[in-house]
Design a protein around this motif. Structure first.
Motif, short mmCIF file in Angstrom:
data_model
loop_
_atom_site.label_atom_id
_atom_site.label_comp_id
_atom_site.label_asym_id
_atom_site.label_seq_id
_atom_site.Cartn_x
_atom_site.Cartn_y
_atom_site.Cartn_z
N ALA A 99 0.85 -1.19 0.00
CA ALA A 99 0.00 0.00 0.00
C ALA A 99 0.88 1.24 0.00
O ALA A 99 1.03 1.94 1.00
N ALA A 100 1.51 1.48 -1.15
CA ALA A 100 2.39 2.64 -1.30
C ALA A 100 2.23 3.21 -2.70
O ALA A 100 1.27 2.90 -3.41
N GLU A 101 3.19 4.05 -3.12
CA GLU A 101 3.06 4.74 -4.40
C GLU A 101 2.93 3.79 -5.58
O GLU A 101 2.12 4.00 -6.48
N THR A 102 3.73 2.72 -5.59
CA THR A 102 3.64 1.77 -6.70
C THR A 102 2.27 1.11 -6.74
O THR A 102 1.73 0.83 -7.81
N GLY A 103 1.70 0.86 -5.58
CA GLY A 103 0.35 0.31 -5.53
C GLY A 103 -0.66 1.23 -6.17
O GLY A 103 -1.62 0.77 -6.82
N GLU A 104 -0.48 2.54 -6.01
CA GLU A 104 -1.38 3.50 -6.65
C GLU A 104 -1.30 3.37 -8.17
O GLU A 104 -2.32 3.43 -8.87
N VAL A 105 -0.09 3.18 -8.69
CA VAL A 105 0.09 3.03 -10.13
C VAL A 105 -0.60 1.76 -10.62
O VAL A 105 -1.26 1.76 -11.66
#
Length: 250
Positions: free
Chosen positions: A162-168
């Motif tokens: 649950a971090a920036e890469t997950g947003e992508v």
């Protein structure tokens, strides 16, 4: 504020100039040392940039006292800043689009291998053996039976990270046959917190029961710890042997 990588996306002169003029837009009283910190370069280099911007009529030097100046962007400087920002944003959008395409390609094999039962829609007409009897009583051939169209259930995805890469990854899966139904993370401080419409859960929730995954596939969205997370998942008590095929590393 601006992304500057070390190896694959190296800062250029244009990026440093943009960093300087953007910082001056927000605060014209910044010192050269502060501008250097903002643009990740040296004070000597910032001095050269300011001198160049001054020669081109983009920055004015306004004395504050005997030792310091305020660096004010002119109208020409503001126009240059807007043009540079437009180009910078366009490049970032193209990079973001490339990452989204990478995510979709990595998940394509899952879509091809899946064996999800079809869920029939409500039929448009009865589909029973006696559907043509009313027509037969009037001496007419029975009407052809219409088979209702079927829709394929989306592939249920768990997102690990649950971090920036997950947003992508979430953005990349919009409009695809994949549906993120679960977001998990090892960070206990994130458990129970919202994450783009989901509530972050501990990794144990990946199992609906011993030997049974609660989803169809797990996407590991942490680039820095992908292998370690993969090993963690495969070693988790109760994890089915099939997990080796459905744990996806980006």
């Amino acid at each position: 504020m601006f992304f500057q990588g070390k190896d694959y996306i190296r800062p250029s002169k244009k990026l440093r100039l943009l960093s300087v003029v953007q910082a001056l837009t927000e605060n014209e009283r910044l010192s050269q040392t502060q501008l250097a910190r903002f643009s990740r370069t040296s004070s000597a280099m910032v001095n050269q940039y300011l001198a160049e911007l001054h020669r081109e009529g983009m920055v004015q030097f306004a004395p504050v006292n005997r030792k310091s100046f305020a660096y004010r962007l002119t109208d020409k400087g503001q126009e240059a800043r807007r043009n540079m920002m437009e180009q910078y944003c366009a490049e970032m959008v193209r990079g973001f689009a490339s990452i989204k395409e990478l995510v979709r390609r990595r998940l394509e094999p899952l879509a091809k291998r899946r064996d999800t039962p079809a869920i029939p829609n409500t039929p448009d007409a009865p589909n029973t053996p006696d559907a043509g009897e009313p027509a037969a009583r009037h001496g007419l051939p029975p009407a052809p039976q219409r088979i209702a169209p079927q829709r394929i259930a989306p592939l249920r995805i768990a997102l690990f990270g649950a971090a920036e890469t997950g947003e992508v990854v979430l953005a990349a899966l919009e409009g695809t046959p994949f549906e993120v139904t679960l977001v998990v993370d090892n960070d206990t401080t994130k458990h129970g917190t919202p994450f783009h419409g989901h509530t972050v859960q501990p990794p144990a929730t990946l199992l609906a029961a011993p030997g049974q995954l609660a989803v169809d596939a797990v996407v590991v969205s942490s680039f820095a710890h992908q292998r370690a997370i993969q090993q963690q998942l495969l070693a988790m008590p109760g994890m089915p042997e099939s997990a080796r095929e459905v744990v996806v590393l980006l």
